[in-house]
Design an enzyme around this catalytic site. Sequence first.
Site, mmCIF file in Angstrom:
data_model
loop_
_atom_site.group_PDB
_atom_site.id
_atom_site.type_symbol
_atom_site.label_atom_id
_atom_site.label_comp_id
_atom_site.label_asym_id
_atom_site.label_seq_id
_atom_site.Cartn_x
_atom_site.Cartn_y
_atom_site.Cartn_z
ATOM 1 C CG ASP A 61 -1.789 1.189 1.269
ATOM 2 O OD1 ASP A 61 -1.852 1.758 0.208
ATOM 3 O OD2 ASP A 61 -2.436 1.488 2.599
ATOM 4 C CG HIS A 104 -2.737 0.321 9.345
ATOM 5 N ND1 HIS A 104 -3.645 1.473 9.288
ATOM 6 C CD2 HIS A 104 -1.638 0.542 8.306
ATOM 7 C CE1 HIS A 104 -3.367 2.227 8.137
ATOM 8 N NE2 HIS A 104 -2.485 1.662 7.582
ATOM 9 C CD GLN A 169 -2.937 -1.312 4.897
ATOM 10 O OE1 GLN A 169 -3.867 -1.093 4.524
ATOM 11 N NE2 GLN A 169 -1.886 -0.198 4.470
ATOM 12 N NE ARG A 199 -0.763 12.187 5.324
ATOM 13 C CZ ARG A 199 -1.545 11.077 5.033
ATOM 14 N NH1 ARG A 199 -1.023 9.930 5.683
ATOM 15 N NH2 ARG A 199 -2.283 10.914 4.476
ATOM 16 C CG ASP A 201 -1.992 7.021 7.325
ATOM 17 O OD1 ASP A 201 -2.138 7.521 6.347
ATOM 18 O OD2 ASP A 201 -2.199 5.701 7.568
ATOM 19 C CD GLU A 243 -5.257 10.556 5.715
ATOM 20 O OE1 GLU A 243 -5.585 10.168 4.787
ATOM 21 O OE2 GLU A 243 -4.782 9.603 6.766
ATOM 22 C CG HIS A 309 -0.803 9.843 -1.096
ATOM 23 N ND1 HIS A 309 -0.998 11.110 -0.330
ATOM 24 C CD2 HIS A 309 -0.737 8.791 -0.378
ATOM 25 C CE1 HIS A 309 -1.388 10.436 1.060
ATOM 26 N NE2 HIS A 309 -1.326 9.319 0.815
ATOM 27 C CG ASP A 310 -4.899 8.556 -0.489
ATOM 28 O OD1 ASP A 310 -4.156 7.635 -0.614
ATOM 29 O OD2 ASP A 310 -4.682 9.147 0.824
HETATM 30 C C1 GLC Z 1 -4.077 7.119 4.570
HETATM 31 C C2 GLC Z 1 -3.155 7.297 3.280
HETATM 32 C C3 GLC Z 1 -3.447 6.283 2.211
HETATM 33 C C4 GLC Z 1 -3.079 4.942 2.823
HETATM 34 C C5 GLC Z 1 -4.131 4.609 4.129
HETATM 35 C C6 GLC Z 1 -3.796 3.412 4.989
HETATM 36 O O1 GLC Z 1 -5.394 7.173 4.107
HETATM 37 O O2 GLC Z 1 -3.320 8.775 2.860
HETATM 38 O O3 GLC Z 1 -2.571 6.635 1.203
HETATM 39 O O4 GLC Z 1 -3.673 4.080 1.820
HETATM 40 O O5 GLC Z 1 -3.792 5.904 5.050
HETATM 41 O O6 GLC Z 1 -2.529 3.621 5.730
#
Ligand code: GLC
Length: 562
Positions: A61, A104, A169, A199, A201, A243, A309-310
């Site tokens: 991922d 995770h 995960q 950052r 997550d 995030e 990136h998403d």
């Molecule tokens: C966040 C990230 C994403 C990732 C997910 C799991 O949303 O931006 O890219 O797949 O977390 O860690």
Amino acid sequence: MIDDLWYKNGVIYCLSVATYMDANGDGIGDFKGLSRRLDYLHGLGITAIWLMPFQPSPNRDGGYDISDYYNVDPRYGTLGDFVEFTHGCKQRGIRVIIDLVVNHTSDQHPWFQQARADKESPYRDWYVWSDRKPAHADEGMVFPGVQKSTWTRDRVAKAYYFHRFYDFQPDLNTANPFVQEEILKIMGFWIQLGVCGFRMDAVPFVIATKGPQVRKPVEQFDMLRTFREFLQWRKGDAIILAEANVRPKDDLQYFGDDGDRMHMMFNFHVNQHLFYALASGDTGPLAKALVETKPRPATAQWGLFLRNHDELDLGRLTKAQQAQVFAAFGPDKTMQLYNRGIRRRLAPMLGGDRRRLELAYSLMCTLPGTPVLRYGDEIAMGDDLRLKERECARTPMQWSTEPHGGFTKSDKPCVPVIEQGPYGYPHVNVAQQRRDPNSFLNWIERILRMRKEVPEIGWGDFEVIETGDPAVLGLRYDWRNNSVLLLHNLDEQPRELTFSVGLAGDSGDTLIDVLGDQHSQAGKRHRHTVMLEGYGYRWYRVGGLDYLLKRSEVDGGNGTPV
Ligand code: GLC
Ligand code: CA
């Protein structure tokens, strides 16, 4: 004082080491390659780099499945290379923030391996288990359509484990005090190696209650204060950028009423409404979203982004608004993802139209917050829709017209560089754009320079100005006796506007165009009449030079010169 809170008026640049620059020719970007590009980044004018995960990982991922929190994946280099990199950043006044992925681990992490192998292992309780399949196992998936459930049976453990994301995960049991302590330890480790923040997550999931009985998870907001406090003990100027794609009513829970939780959050609410505005030419819902996300502690800051990136998640918009954004920017099924978003990069979404690109980045730089760019944005890179899910927008940086865009000397880049079509590296690359004074790259450099010279945006209070035209967004920022006014026309047709700056008396009578020479002097009743080209934008400093000089004597010299 104001320089201590560097994140209030900075420019953040996000990149992934793997796809930035390969120095040793094995086809994979590395820290040595990235370090060689620091002068380029410094020249661009960014003030902080956000590194996506680079720790050892099975990489299923994009590295968000970490198998060792205290190392650099050998594909990218060594801890030594990492420290050379942070040192190189420091020498150039660039700060480094890194992803902190602790909701995770990878299922290959030794903690999970021990937890599944032995019920008595101290690591068993680091994860979230259930003997039987929980009734709501098929609810709450983050990647609908790709991810089947949130509970999967592990045959070694002979139990089900919880995973908010993909099944490889497993979620950490963040309620466990040992897990919490480990999270602090991870932060402390990287701080020691020169990073200036994280950052974080998936924050709402990190702090949520987890377990087979939990139907509606409840956020444990106190945890955020613990993270913050620890970080500040270790390093005063380090920050957490969260995030958290949450509703405006919850924003203050994340920032903390007294600014004692997260320093920064990405403004997902504004992001989605911004795309609606770009698609429809109607700025009303964007203005509303700005007002809804206005309340925040003075030391807190929004991270303003266009694409990341998403996928571009449109889940907050009404069905009708969503339909309009899909029609404008992602009409094909292949461009869409997870039944809620668009997976393309920005430039192809805007048809590569220079006017619209400038408009979008000008907005990103002038909406309340700190702009967060993504690598490749500065040259308007495209995407490769043949790659699966979010991978399409994660192709290597395009440096030159050399093979593989100069990203690698290897014939097997870890991800194919975009070669064909209008966004291929023969057309879109750094080397060519540097030589052309009118290139997008040079425009971005100029706009970032100006953004930093307008600290009112990062620090001030804003007000939405009545422009009398739904296609034109007007914002005024006031800070320390200075004001700036920003106008953006989201329609392709030119517009003539008559508006008032909204300051007392004649304070708003002179508008100085800081990007060009289209200044404006108010007419009757302190009203301005301004012509904006289709997709045009204008940045004004309010008040003339004389006026500013006079005023800066009064306020002690804070008037930024025009
Ligand atoms: C966040 C990230 C994403 C990732 C997910 C799991 O949303 O931006 O890219 O797949 O977390 O860690
Ligand atoms: Ca390499």
